[in-house]
Design an enzyme around this catalytic site. Structure first.
Site, PDB file in Angstrom:
ATOM      1  N   GLU A   1      -1.869  -0.195  -9.436  1.00 54.61           N
ATOM      2  CA  GLU A   1      -0.945   0.280  -8.399  1.00 54.61           C
ATOM      3  C   GLU A   1      -1.370   1.598  -7.761  1.00 54.61           C
ATOM      4  OE1 GLU A   1       3.056   0.651  -9.892  1.00 54.61           O
ATOM      5  OE2 GLU A   1       3.061  -1.341 -10.794  1.00 54.61           O
ATOM      6  N   GLY A   2      -2.453   2.216  -8.231  1.00 54.85           N
ATOM      7  CA  GLY A   2      -2.795   3.550  -7.765  1.00 54.85           C
ATOM      8  C   GLY A   2      -2.103   4.647  -8.540  1.00 54.85           C
TER       9      GLY A   2
END
Length: 349
Positions: free
Chosen positions: A312-313
């Protein structure tokens, strides 16, 4: 599609080092923060570096092989469900970006579902998921080219809005499998050392995943060409990540790299253009099997060791405050001279 990626010039290096060493601290006392400050000074070619309009870009896409349920414990529908979770603000990446005041954009690279219009969603879907690469190449050469161009355009648009730093993330059930195959090709590390649990496979599940990926890899003639390998095994989200990394480096932006999948995209980008590495900061060491080996291969040291394996970062969002701290000391901390503090004396023999 080609890129023009220059290695940052080093003409300012002596001045950067002098400014860092002249701060009111022992030489080297700020450790990795000093290395970050130096790297960004050279990227931006200034002694007063700044982070402007930072964004985290989460690229999402589905993988044809995931429909078989062999390489992934979660159903493919989770990709769509998590994208909707991003858009309604309920994911970890939302919490972190909100906390640290970072803009978040989600890019539909090729989710196998209809997605609603949303201000934070950029719809660039190439197709509704890739082909099953255990049967045929994941995408056509035209689709691969489209994905590279689309990822590059997202970054170009951000840069046109004065953004000079991005964090990169991903979402796609089955994408640790694609990343493992890309890592194996790029590094020649045995595939069994590249394949991990992904979203939570047990030992038996990992063995089945490895067997499936070994068969898939053996099915295709492997070219000595990163783009062809991306076309064969990549996801649309991974190829867009490669395009985003290449464009960001061309535009002399600072790039924060997340965990295993984004690192695999960075690895492929570096295979294509080795000078890309100078623009990348690797945010953390994922607990996904293979990531440490990949980082060792690239000879890079990640900022964080938090046992993350979410994607997801999230690792990049957590790394942003550290990057900001590095620039804060560079720009705001007094020098020995300005503060009237005595420097270390040299011992006399």
């Amino acid at each position: 599609m080609t890129f023009s990626i220059e290695k940052p010039k080093t003409n300012l290096l002596a001045a950067v080092k002098a400014k860092i060493d002249g701060k009111t601290k022992p030489i080297g006392a700020l450790g990795t923060l000093e290395a970050i400050a130096q790297q960004i000074c050279l990227i931006q070619q200034t002694l007063e570096p700044t982070i402007q309009n930072p964004s985290v870009l989460v690229f999402a896409g589905d993988h044809g092989i995931a429909k078989k349920g062999i390489v992934n414990p979660y159903p493919q529908a989770v990709t769509q469900q998590m994208v909707l979770n991003f858009l309604t603000g309920g994911a970890a990446i939302n919490a972190f970006c909100t906390e640290f005041d970072i803009d978040l954009k989600v890019i539909n690279a090729g989710v196998d579902a209809e997605l609603p219009s949303h201000p934070n969603l950029i719809d660039l879907a190439i197709a509704r998921g890739t082909n099953d690469y255990s049967e045929r190449p994941a995408m056509t050469s035209i689709q691969c080219q489209q994905a590279l161009q689309s990822g590059a355009q997202v970054v170009a648009d951000l840069n046109a809005q004065k953004g000079n730093c991005i964090g990169l993330g991903e979402m796609g059930i089955g994408n640790t499998s694609a990343a493992s195959l890309l890592m194996h090709w790029a590094t020649q590390i045995p595939l069994e050392k590249c394949v991990g649990s992904g979203t939570g496979l047990d030992v038996e599940g990992i063995n089945k995943k490895l067997e499936a990926l070994e068969k898939a890899y053996a099915k295709h003639p492997i070219a000595d060409n990163a783009r062809v390998v991306l076309q064969t095994f990549g996801g649309f989200e991974i190829v867009m990540l490669v395009g985003a990394i290449l464009k960001a480096a061309e535009l002399k932006m600072t790039i924060l790299i997340d965990g295993f999948i984004v690192s695999a995209a960075a690895l492929m980008a570096i295979k294509m253009y080795p000078t890309v590495k100078s623009y990348c900061i690797f945010a953390h060491n994922s607990s996904e099997k293979g990531h440490q080996l990949m980082l060792d291969y690239l000879q890079v040291k990640p900022l964080l060791q938090l046992g993350l394996r979410l994607g997801e970062g999230t690792g990049t969002a957590l790394a942003f405050p550290i990057v900001r701290a590095a620039l804060a000391f560079m720009n705001r901390m007094a020098s020995f001279e300005s503060a009237g503090v005595a420097k270390k004396t040299t011992s006399k023999n």
